[in-house]
Write an enzyme that holds these catalytic residues in place. Sequence first.
Site, short mmCIF file in Angstrom:
data_model
loop_
_atom_site.label_atom_id
_atom_site.label_comp_id
_atom_site.label_asym_id
_atom_site.label_seq_id
_atom_site.Cartn_x
_atom_site.Cartn_y
_atom_site.Cartn_z
N ASN A 81 0.87 -1.19 0.00
CA ASN A 81 0.00 0.00 0.00
C ASN A 81 0.90 1.23 0.00
O ASN A 81 1.40 1.65 1.04
CB ASN A 81 -0.89 -0.03 1.24
N ARG B 278 -2.46 -1.43 -3.84
CA ARG B 278 -3.40 -0.32 -3.93
C ARG B 278 -2.96 0.57 -5.08
O ARG B 278 -1.80 0.97 -5.17
CB ARG B 278 -3.39 0.49 -2.63
N HIS C 32 -10.00 6.69 -1.79
CA HIS C 32 -10.01 5.99 -0.49
C HIS C 32 -11.01 4.83 -0.47
O HIS C 32 -11.50 4.43 0.58
CB HIS C 32 -10.33 6.97 0.65
N ARG D 111 -2.66 19.25 1.01
CA ARG D 111 -3.54 19.66 -0.08
C ARG D 111 -4.65 20.57 0.45
O ARG D 111 -5.15 20.36 1.56
CB ARG D 111 -4.16 18.44 -0.76
N ASP E 94 1.23 17.35 9.94
CA ASP E 94 0.84 16.29 10.88
C ASP E 94 -0.10 16.86 11.95
O ASP E 94 0.27 17.76 12.70
CB ASP E 94 2.09 15.71 11.53
N ARG F 235 -1.01 15.61 14.72
CA ARG F 235 -0.48 15.44 16.07
C ARG F 235 0.38 16.63 16.48
O ARG F 235 0.27 17.15 17.60
CB ARG F 235 0.33 14.15 16.16
N ILE G 268 -5.88 10.24 11.52
CA ILE G 268 -6.49 11.30 12.32
C ILE G 268 -7.81 10.83 12.90
O ILE G 268 -8.10 11.02 14.09
CB ILE G 268 -6.68 12.57 11.48
N GLY G 269 -8.63 10.21 12.06
CA GLY G 269 -9.94 9.77 12.53
C GLY G 269 -9.88 8.79 13.68
O GLY G 269 -10.71 8.83 14.59
N GLU G 270 -8.87 7.92 13.68
CA GLU G 270 -8.76 6.89 14.71
C GLU G 270 -8.06 7.39 15.97
O GLU G 270 -8.25 6.81 17.05
CB GLU G 270 -8.01 5.68 14.16
N GLU H 282 -6.74 -1.45 5.01
CA GLU H 282 -6.68 -1.49 3.55
C GLU H 282 -5.88 -2.68 3.06
O GLU H 282 -6.19 -3.28 2.02
CB GLU H 282 -6.07 -0.19 3.03
#
Length: 385
Positions: free
Chosen positions: A8, A84, A172, A232, A274, A276, A320-322, A368
Amino acid sequence: MRQVLALNCGSSSVRFCVFEDDLTPLFRGQVENIAEGLEPRLLLEGRTDAILPGDLAGHGAVIGFLLDSVILPECGDIAVAGHRVVHGGTCFAGPTLIDADVMEEIETLSILAPSHQPHNLAGIRALATALPGIPQVASFDTAFHRTIPEVRQLMALPREFADAGLRRFGFHGLSYQSVVARFARTTGTTMPRRTVICHLGNGCSIAGLVDGVSVFTSMGFTPLDGLVMGRRPGRLDPGAVLWLVARHGGDADAVDRLLNRDSGLLGVSGISPDMRTLLASGDEKAALAVAMFIDRLVLEIGSAITATRGLDALVFTGGIGENAAPVRAAVVEALGWLSLQLDEDANVRHASTITNGQPSAHVIATDEERMIAENALSCAVPRAL
Protein backbone atom coordinates in the site's frame (compact mmCIF):
# COMPACT_ATOMS: atom_id res chain seq x y z
CA MET A 1 1.43 -22.65 3.23
CA ARG A 2 1.64 -20.08 0.42
CA GLN A 3 1.35 -16.40 1.22
CA VAL A 4 -0.12 -13.14 -0.05
CA LEU A 5 1.73 -9.82 0.03
CA ALA A 6 -0.22 -6.56 0.17
CA LEU A 7 1.64 -3.35 -0.71
CA ASN A 8 0.00 0.00 0.00
CA CYS A 9 2.05 2.92 -1.32
CA GLY A 10 0.88 6.35 -0.18
CA SER A 11 2.16 9.81 -1.02
CA SER A 12 4.83 9.69 1.71
CA SER A 13 4.64 6.16 3.07
CA VAL A 14 4.62 2.46 2.26
CA ARG A 15 2.54 0.04 4.30
CA PHE A 16 2.81 -3.72 3.82
CA CYS A 17 1.41 -6.92 5.25
CA VAL A 18 2.02 -10.59 4.53
CA PHE A 19 -0.99 -12.89 4.96
CA GLU A 20 -1.50 -16.62 4.91
CA ASP A 21 -3.87 -17.66 2.13
CA ASP A 22 -6.70 -17.76 4.70
CA LEU A 23 -6.00 -14.03 5.31
CA THR A 24 -4.39 -14.58 8.70
CA PRO A 25 -1.81 -11.78 8.99
CA LEU A 26 1.77 -12.94 9.56
CA PHE A 27 3.55 -9.62 9.97
CA ARG A 28 3.10 -6.03 8.90
CA GLY A 29 4.93 -2.75 8.93
CA GLN A 30 5.36 0.60 7.29
CA VAL A 31 7.88 3.19 6.26
CA GLU A 32 6.95 6.79 7.03
CA ASN A 33 8.40 10.13 5.89
CA ILE A 34 9.38 9.15 2.35
CA ALA A 35 9.78 12.71 1.12
CA GLU A 36 12.52 15.15 0.29
CA GLY A 37 14.04 16.65 3.42
CA LEU A 38 12.57 14.02 5.76
CA GLU A 39 14.20 11.02 7.41
CA PRO A 40 12.32 7.79 6.55
CA ARG A 41 11.42 5.53 9.49
CA LEU A 42 10.75 1.80 9.35
CA LEU A 43 8.11 0.63 11.83
CA LEU A 44 7.55 -3.10 12.22
CA GLU A 45 4.49 -4.14 14.21
CA GLY A 46 5.44 -5.54 17.59
CA ARG A 47 9.13 -4.76 17.16
CA THR A 48 11.49 -1.86 17.77
CA ASP A 49 11.96 0.65 14.99
CA ALA A 50 14.62 -0.27 12.47
CA ILE A 51 17.18 1.96 10.82
CA LEU A 52 16.94 2.47 7.08
CA PRO A 53 20.03 2.96 4.93
CA GLY A 54 20.69 6.65 4.36
CA ASP A 55 21.02 6.38 0.58
CA LEU A 56 17.43 5.32 -0.15
CA ALA A 57 15.78 7.95 -2.34
CA GLY A 58 12.11 7.62 -3.24
CA HIS A 59 9.48 4.93 -3.06
CA GLY A 60 11.11 2.59 -5.57
CA ALA A 61 14.36 2.34 -3.61
CA VAL A 62 12.52 2.00 -0.30
CA ILE A 63 10.29 -0.77 -1.63
CA GLY A 64 13.26 -2.60 -3.14
CA PHE A 65 15.02 -2.51 0.24
CA LEU A 66 11.88 -3.69 2.05
CA LEU A 67 11.47 -6.65 -0.30
CA ASP A 68 15.10 -7.75 -0.20
CA SER A 69 15.96 -7.06 3.44
CA VAL A 70 12.70 -7.14 5.41
CA ILE A 71 9.82 -8.92 3.71
CA LEU A 72 11.31 -11.82 1.74
CA PRO A 73 13.65 -13.00 4.57
CA GLU A 74 10.54 -13.33 6.78
CA CYS A 75 8.37 -15.12 4.24
CA GLY A 76 7.97 -18.62 3.02
CA ASP A 77 6.48 -18.71 -0.45
CA ILE A 78 4.73 -15.55 -1.70
CA ALA A 79 2.29 -16.74 -4.34
CA VAL A 80 0.49 -13.50 -5.23
CA ALA A 81 0.89 -9.79 -4.54
CA GLY A 82 -1.75 -7.09 -4.35
CA HIS A 83 -1.31 -3.34 -4.75
CA ARG A 84 -3.40 -0.32 -3.93
CA VAL A 85 -3.65 1.85 -7.05
CA VAL A 86 -5.27 5.20 -6.43
CA HIS A 87 -6.80 6.05 -9.81
CA GLY A 88 -8.63 3.58 -12.04
CA GLY A 89 -10.28 6.14 -14.30
CA THR A 90 -13.24 4.86 -16.27
CA CYS A 91 -11.43 1.65 -17.24
CA PHE A 92 -11.27 -0.24 -13.94
CA ALA A 93 -14.34 -0.98 -11.84
CA GLY A 94 -12.81 -3.71 -9.67
CA PRO A 95 -9.59 -5.55 -8.84
CA THR A 96 -7.62 -6.42 -11.96
CA LEU A 97 -4.78 -8.82 -12.75
CA ILE A 98 -1.83 -6.71 -13.88
CA ASP A 99 -0.29 -7.19 -17.31
CA ALA A 100 1.52 -4.86 -19.71
CA ASP A 101 -1.70 -3.27 -20.97
CA VAL A 102 -2.96 -2.63 -17.44
CA MET A 103 0.40 -1.11 -16.48
CA GLU A 104 0.23 1.22 -19.47
CA GLU A 105 -3.27 2.36 -18.57
CA ILE A 106 -2.31 2.92 -14.92
CA GLU A 107 0.61 5.03 -16.11
CA THR A 108 -1.57 7.21 -18.34
CA LEU A 109 -3.69 7.99 -15.26
CA SER A 110 -0.68 9.23 -13.29
CA ILE A 111 -1.41 12.83 -14.26
CA LEU A 112 -4.68 12.58 -12.28
CA ALA A 113 -2.99 11.41 -9.06
CA PRO A 114 0.63 12.60 -9.28
CA SER A 115 1.26 12.24 -5.55
CA HIS A 116 0.28 8.56 -5.56
CA GLN A 117 0.09 6.81 -8.91
CA PRO A 118 3.85 6.89 -9.69
CA HIS A 119 4.52 5.35 -6.27
CA ASN A 120 1.92 2.64 -6.91
CA LEU A 121 3.71 1.85 -10.17
CA ALA A 122 7.07 1.82 -8.38
CA GLY A 123 5.77 -0.90 -6.06
CA ILE A 124 4.55 -3.03 -8.97
CA ARG A 125 7.88 -2.71 -10.79
CA ALA A 126 9.95 -3.39 -7.68
CA LEU A 127 8.00 -6.57 -6.98
CA ALA A 128 8.31 -7.73 -10.59
CA THR A 129 12.09 -7.40 -10.19
CA ALA A 130 12.25 -9.14 -6.81
CA LEU A 131 9.74 -11.91 -7.62
CA PRO A 132 9.47 -12.23 -11.39
CA GLY A 133 6.55 -14.28 -12.59
CA ILE A 134 4.21 -14.11 -9.61
CA PRO A 135 0.76 -12.67 -10.37
CA GLN A 136 0.12 -9.12 -9.21
CA VAL A 137 -3.33 -7.59 -8.74
CA ALA A 138 -4.30 -3.92 -8.68
CA SER A 139 -7.07 -2.75 -6.33
CA PHE A 140 -8.35 0.68 -7.37
CA ASP A 141 -9.47 3.27 -4.83
CA THR A 142 -11.86 4.77 -7.36
CA ALA A 143 -13.76 1.52 -7.97
CA PHE A 144 -15.81 1.76 -4.74
CA HIS A 145 -17.45 4.97 -5.92
CA ARG A 146 -18.61 3.77 -9.33
CA THR A 147 -22.09 3.37 -7.78
CA ILE A 148 -22.47 7.14 -7.23
CA PRO A 149 -25.40 8.46 -9.32
CA GLU A 150 -24.32 9.97 -12.62
CA VAL A 151 -25.79 13.33 -11.65
CA ARG A 152 -23.06 13.52 -8.99
CA GLN A 153 -20.32 12.10 -11.17
CA LEU A 154 -20.73 14.65 -13.93
CA MET A 155 -19.56 18.26 -13.91
CA ALA A 156 -21.53 21.12 -15.43
CA LEU A 157 -19.39 21.17 -18.57
CA PRO A 158 -20.11 20.16 -22.18
CA ARG A 159 -20.67 16.41 -22.34
CA GLU A 160 -17.63 15.87 -24.56
CA PHE A 161 -15.37 16.39 -21.55
CA ALA A 162 -17.15 13.74 -19.47
CA ASP A 163 -16.93 11.35 -22.39
CA ALA A 164 -13.18 12.00 -22.44
CA GLY A 165 -12.94 11.05 -18.75
CA LEU A 166 -13.44 14.35 -16.89
CA ARG A 167 -15.80 13.38 -14.08
CA ARG A 168 -15.87 12.93 -10.31
CA PHE A 169 -14.31 9.61 -9.33
CA GLY A 170 -13.71 9.66 -5.56
CA PHE A 171 -10.89 7.91 -3.71
CA HIS A 172 -10.01 5.99 -0.49
CA GLY A 173 -12.28 3.23 -1.73
CA LEU A 174 -10.27 0.44 -0.09
CA SER A 175 -10.60 2.17 3.27
CA TYR A 176 -14.36 2.49 2.88
CA GLN A 177 -14.61 -1.12 1.74
CA SER A 178 -12.71 -2.14 4.88
CA VAL A 179 -14.97 -0.13 7.20
CA VAL A 180 -18.07 -1.69 5.66
CA ALA A 181 -16.57 -5.17 6.18
CA ARG A 182 -15.53 -4.43 9.78
CA PHE A 183 -18.50 -2.39 11.02
CA ALA A 184 -20.56 -5.17 12.59
CA ARG A 185 -17.57 -6.93 14.14
CA THR A 186 -16.22 -3.68 15.62
CA THR A 187 -19.44 -2.10 16.91
CA GLY A 188 -21.53 -5.19 17.68
CA THR A 189 -24.39 -3.88 15.53
CA THR A 190 -25.26 -4.26 11.89
CA MET A 191 -24.33 -1.38 9.63
CA PRO A 192 -27.29 1.01 9.46
CA ARG A 193 -28.88 2.18 6.25
CA ARG A 194 -27.49 5.75 6.12
CA THR A 195 -23.81 6.02 7.05
CA VAL A 196 -21.23 8.75 6.56
CA ILE A 197 -17.58 7.66 6.78
CA CYS A 198 -14.77 10.16 7.33
CA HIS A 199 -11.39 8.90 6.17
CA LEU A 200 -8.99 11.33 7.81
CA GLY A 201 -5.24 10.97 7.36
CA ASN A 202 -2.61 12.78 5.34
CA GLY A 203 -5.23 12.59 2.61
CA CYS A 204 -8.85 13.06 3.67
CA SER A 205 -12.25 12.39 2.20
CA ILE A 206 -15.85 11.57 3.09
CA ALA A 207 -18.18 8.96 1.66
CA GLY A 208 -21.93 8.84 2.05
CA LEU A 209 -23.31 5.29 1.95
CA VAL A 210 -26.81 3.88 1.66
CA ASP A 211 -27.00 0.17 2.49
CA GLY A 212 -23.20 0.00 2.30
CA VAL A 213 -23.08 1.45 -1.23
CA SER A 214 -21.41 4.76 -2.08
CA VAL A 215 -23.75 7.56 -3.18
CA PHE A 216 -21.52 10.55 -2.35
CA THR A 217 -17.85 11.42 -2.14
CA SER A 218 -16.12 14.66 -1.21
CA MET A 219 -13.21 13.99 -3.58
CA GLY A 220 -13.60 14.36 -7.32
CA PHE A 221 -11.56 14.14 -10.52
CA THR A 222 -8.32 14.05 -8.51
CA PRO A 223 -7.45 13.63 -4.81
CA LEU A 224 -7.13 17.44 -4.51
CA ASP A 225 -10.86 18.03 -4.05
CA GLY A 226 -12.97 18.24 -0.91
CA LEU A 227 -11.51 18.43 2.59
CA VAL A 228 -8.48 20.28 3.91
CA MET A 229 -5.66 17.71 4.05
CA GLY A 230 -2.09 17.44 5.27
CA ARG A 231 -0.55 19.06 2.21
CA ARG A 232 -3.54 19.66 -0.08
CA PRO A 233 -6.01 22.56 0.18
CA GLY A 234 -9.21 20.70 -0.68
CA ARG A 235 -11.98 22.44 -2.56
CA LEU A 236 -10.95 25.63 -4.35
CA ASP A 237 -12.75 28.10 -6.56
CA PRO A 238 -11.55 27.25 -10.11
CA GLY A 239 -10.89 30.95 -10.51
CA ALA A 240 -8.37 30.73 -7.67
CA VAL A 241 -6.45 28.07 -9.60
CA LEU A 242 -6.42 30.26 -12.71
CA TRP A 243 -5.17 33.17 -10.57
CA LEU A 244 -2.40 31.01 -9.13
CA VAL A 245 -1.32 29.87 -12.60
CA ALA A 246 -1.16 33.48 -13.77
CA ARG A 247 0.72 34.53 -10.63
CA HIS A 248 3.27 31.78 -11.32
CA GLY A 249 3.81 33.01 -14.87
CA GLY A 250 1.84 30.18 -16.42
CA ASP A 251 3.98 27.54 -14.70
CA ALA A 252 1.37 24.83 -14.15
CA ASP A 253 3.98 22.49 -12.65
CA ALA A 254 4.77 25.05 -9.94
CA VAL A 255 1.07 25.37 -9.10
CA ASP A 256 0.77 21.58 -9.07
CA ARG A 257 3.58 21.40 -6.49
CA LEU A 258 1.90 24.13 -4.45
CA LEU A 259 -1.45 22.32 -4.39
CA ASN A 260 -0.11 18.80 -3.84
CA ARG A 261 2.82 19.46 -1.47
CA ASP A 262 2.78 22.90 0.14
CA SER A 263 -0.86 23.64 1.01
CA GLY A 264 -3.41 22.25 3.48
CA LEU A 265 -2.42 21.97 7.13
CA LEU A 266 1.23 22.59 6.26
CA GLY A 267 0.50 25.64 4.15
CA VAL A 268 -1.80 27.31 6.68
CA SER A 269 0.26 26.52 9.76
CA GLY A 270 3.72 26.88 8.27
CA ILE A 271 4.71 24.21 10.80
CA SER A 272 3.67 20.70 9.82
CA PRO A 273 1.17 18.61 7.85
CA ASP A 274 0.84 16.29 10.88
CA MET A 275 -2.30 16.79 12.98
CA ARG A 276 -0.48 15.44 16.07
CA THR A 277 2.11 18.20 15.84
CA LEU A 278 -0.51 20.91 15.30
CA LEU A 279 -2.71 19.79 18.21
CA ALA A 280 0.33 19.85 20.51
CA SER A 281 1.43 23.29 19.33
CA GLY A 282 0.52 26.56 21.01
CA ASP A 283 1.05 28.50 17.79
CA GLU A 284 -1.91 30.59 16.52
CA LYS A 285 -1.38 29.45 12.93
CA ALA A 286 -1.47 25.82 14.03
CA ALA A 287 -4.78 26.48 15.78
CA LEU A 288 -6.12 28.19 12.65
CA ALA A 289 -5.13 25.22 10.48
CA VAL A 290 -6.94 22.81 12.81
CA ALA A 291 -10.02 25.06 12.90
CA MET A 292 -10.13 25.23 9.09
CA PHE A 293 -9.75 21.45 8.89
CA ILE A 294 -12.70 20.89 11.25
CA ASP A 295 -14.90 23.55 9.63
CA ARG A 296 -14.54 22.10 6.13
CA LEU A 297 -15.07 18.58 7.51
CA VAL A 298 -18.34 19.55 9.19
CA LEU A 299 -19.60 21.30 6.05
CA GLU A 300 -18.79 18.29 3.87
CA ILE A 301 -20.49 15.93 6.32
CA GLY A 302 -23.59 18.08 5.85
CA SER A 303 -23.38 17.55 2.08
CA ALA A 304 -22.99 13.81 2.57
CA ILE A 305 -26.02 13.68 4.87
CA THR A 306 -28.06 15.49 2.22
CA ALA A 307 -27.01 12.85 -0.32
CA THR A 308 -27.91 9.96 2.01
CA ARG A 309 -31.13 11.76 3.07
CA GLY A 310 -30.38 11.47 6.76
CA LEU A 311 -27.84 10.06 9.17
CA ASP A 312 -27.91 6.85 11.18
CA ALA A 313 -24.16 6.50 11.84
CA LEU A 314 -21.03 8.60 11.51
CA VAL A 315 -17.68 6.77 11.30
CA PHE A 316 -14.16 8.10 11.82
CA THR A 317 -11.24 6.18 10.33
CA GLY A 318 -7.68 6.81 9.13
CA GLY A 319 -4.75 8.11 11.19
CA ILE A 320 -6.49 11.30 12.32
CA GLY A 321 -9.94 9.77 12.53
CA GLU A 322 -8.76 6.89 14.71
CA ASN A 323 -6.40 8.83 16.98
CA ALA A 324 -7.27 12.54 17.20
CA ALA A 325 -9.91 12.65 19.95
CA PRO A 326 -10.06 16.50 19.97
CA VAL A 327 -10.93 16.55 16.27
CA ARG A 328 -13.69 13.97 16.71
CA ALA A 329 -15.08 15.84 19.71
CA ALA A 330 -15.22 19.13 17.82
CA VAL A 331 -16.97 17.50 14.86
CA VAL A 332 -19.58 15.68 16.95
CA GLU A 333 -20.28 18.80 18.99
CA ALA A 334 -20.69 20.88 15.82
CA LEU A 335 -23.23 18.32 14.62
CA GLY A 336 -25.19 18.39 17.87
CA TRP A 337 -28.21 19.71 15.95
CA LEU A 338 -28.48 16.17 14.53
CA SER A 339 -28.93 14.86 18.12
CA LEU A 340 -25.41 13.41 18.22
CA GLN A 341 -24.41 13.23 21.90
CA LEU A 342 -20.69 12.84 22.58
CA ASP A 343 -19.56 10.39 25.27
CA GLU A 344 -16.41 12.25 26.30
CA ASP A 345 -14.85 9.33 28.18
CA ALA A 346 -15.46 6.91 25.31
CA ASN A 347 -14.02 9.40 22.84
CA VAL A 348 -10.83 9.90 24.86
CA ARG A 349 -10.43 6.10 25.07
CA HIS A 350 -10.92 5.80 21.28
CA ALA A 351 -13.81 3.41 21.93
CA SER A 352 -15.64 1.90 18.99
CA THR A 353 -18.77 3.91 19.88
CA ILE A 354 -18.22 7.48 21.10
CA THR A 355 -21.80 8.74 21.42
CA ASN A 356 -24.92 7.99 23.41
CA GLY A 357 -28.19 7.30 21.67
CA GLN A 358 -29.08 7.70 18.01
CA PRO A 359 -27.70 8.63 15.58
CA SER A 360 -24.36 7.14 16.62
CA ALA A 361 -20.70 7.92 15.97
CA HIS A 362 -17.96 5.31 15.82
CA VAL A 363 -14.21 4.84 15.54
CA ILE A 364 -13.30 1.95 13.25
CA ALA A 365 -9.72 1.15 12.27
CA THR A 366 -9.35 0.67 8.56
CA ASP A 367 -7.37 -2.28 7.18
CA GLU A 368 -6.68 -1.49 3.55
CA GLU A 369 -3.99 -4.16 3.38
CA ARG A 370 -6.48 -6.92 4.18
CA MET A 371 -8.79 -5.67 1.41
CA ILE A 372 -5.84 -5.59 -1.01
CA ALA A 373 -4.96 -9.18 -0.10
CA GLU A 374 -8.56 -10.34 -0.33
CA ASN A 375 -8.93 -8.74 -3.76
CA ALA A 376 -5.64 -10.26 -4.91
CA LEU A 377 -6.79 -13.73 -3.93
CA SER A 378 -10.14 -13.26 -5.66
CA CYS A 379 -8.40 -12.43 -8.94
CA ALA A 380 -5.28 -14.60 -8.88
CA VAL A 381 -6.12 -17.67 -6.80
CA PRO A 382 -6.76 -19.99 -9.79
CA ARG A 383 -3.24 -19.21 -11.11
CA ALA A 384 -1.36 -18.79 -7.86
CA LEU A 385 -2.56 -21.10 -5.12
